[in-house]
Design a protein around this motif. Structure first.
Motif: not given
Ligand code: PHE
Length: 345
Positions: A247-254
């Motif tokens: 399952x892919x969930x939105x996230x943040x990495x620069x």
């Protein structure tokens, strides 16, 4: 007179020799009678008193007796040595039916086992294993990954600094930048990079200031998010079994855009909900995303032409799930009682 003395000596030595039952007793006998200061020497001191006719006769007799005794002693010595050897061989017979003493063999560290399993899967998918330094520069650890100085996302990755510009790497992502630089714009780039990483962390059951990561990077023309998903699903099935879902969930990495957190269906309950997955049915195992255009650009790839994905997973987490380990610190405290349990290969 001397003749009698000599013959008497011979008789006594031969009689005593019969009784000798050890090499040391034999040596004592030799010294006492025919040694340099022995009885024979003592008797021969009387030679001077003999008449010139007698002297050679007695001399010859003395020599004969010495030779005879030496011979007898030598024979006795051989016999004793042989008997001694026999006795030893008897005593030391080897019982081949005794079970052998087990040889202590080292076992592969559970993290090494997991890392090698992950490597095997990705090598099967055409990836190469790349390595990078654990002592890293600020540039590769942060800047080349779109984390400029004072970027707030650096806060999550405080580390051990050697100087202002050199630190213990906080993730394996710097190997992305290093690999792209080394490839000088050539494609495809398909690597995974396993290794140790460091962060300033308060150690507890799920946190350690040292842990491991495996970074993955793929760059080519036309790489899309669906490629990332396909590769990760294939990996999850290979690693945890054919029924695995992700399952892919939105996230943040620069350094990725868009970015996702990737969960696998819980390996303990199969998605039903249990303690391990906190009743959610899912377990987070990695962060991923499409490589940020700025990251591509900084390392010499034209973002208009090339795209790629990157992911980073934690072998510690995977090994804890796989082996049912409840405390991450076990991996780093070198307790043999823990390590020896993984000696099954
Ligand atoms: N380097 C990230 C971390 O340590 C993980 C990651 C790698 C995320 C690659 C996206 C892409 O948190």
């Amino acid at each position: 007179m001397m003749r009698e003395q000599l013959e008497d000596l011979r008789t006594r030595v031969l009689a005593e020799l019969e009784q000798v039952d050890s090499l040391s007793a034999l040596e004592d006998l030799r010294v006492k009678y025919i040694g340099k200061k022995g009885e024979l020497t003592e008797i021969l001191k009387g030679m001077g008193k003999l008449s010139p006719e007698e002297r050679p006769v007695i001399g010859q007799l003395a020599n004969e007796i010495r030779q005879k005794l030496e011979q007898e002693l030598e024979q006795k010595k051989d016999a004793l040595e042989k008997a001694q050897l026999e006795a030893r061989l008897q005593e030391e017979t080897i019982d081949v039916t005794l079970p052998g003493r087990p040889v202590a063999t080292a076992s592969r560290h559970p993290l090494t086992q997991v890392i090698e399993e992950v490597e095997d899967i990705f090598i099967g998918l055409g990836f190469e294993v790349a390595e990078g330094p654990e002592v890293e520069t600020d540039y590769y650890n942060f800047e080349a990954l779109n984390l400029p100085k004072n970027h707030p996302a650096r806060d999550m990755q405080d580390s051990f600094y050697i100087t202002e510009e050199i630190l213990m790497r906080t993730h394996t992502s710097p190997v992305q930048a290093r690999t792209m630089e080394r490839k000088e714009g050539k494609v495809p780039v398909k690597i995974i990079c396993p290794g140790k990483v460091y962060r300033r962390d308060d150690d507890d059951a799920t946190h350690s200031h040292q842990f491991t990561q495996i970074e993955g990077l793929m760059i080519d023309e036309g790489i899309r998010m669906s490629d990332l998903k396909g590769i990760l699903l294939t990996f999850a099935k290979e690693m945890f079994g054919p029924d695995q879902k992700i399952r892919l969930r939105p996230s943040f990495f620069p350094f990725t855009e868009p970015s996702v957190e990737v969960d696998i269906s819980c390996v303990m309950c199969g998605g039903e909900g249990c303690r391990t997955c906190k009743q959610t049915g899912w377990i987070e195992i990695l962060g991923a995303g499409m490589v940020h255009p700025r990251v591509l650009e900084m390392s010499g790839y034209d973002p208009k032409r090339y795209t790629g994905f990157a992911f980073g997973m934690g072998p510690d987490r995977i090994a804890m799930l796989k082996f049912g380990i409840d405390d991450i610190r076990h991996f780093y405290t070198n307790d043999l009682r823990f390590l020896e349990q993984f000696n099954r290969l």
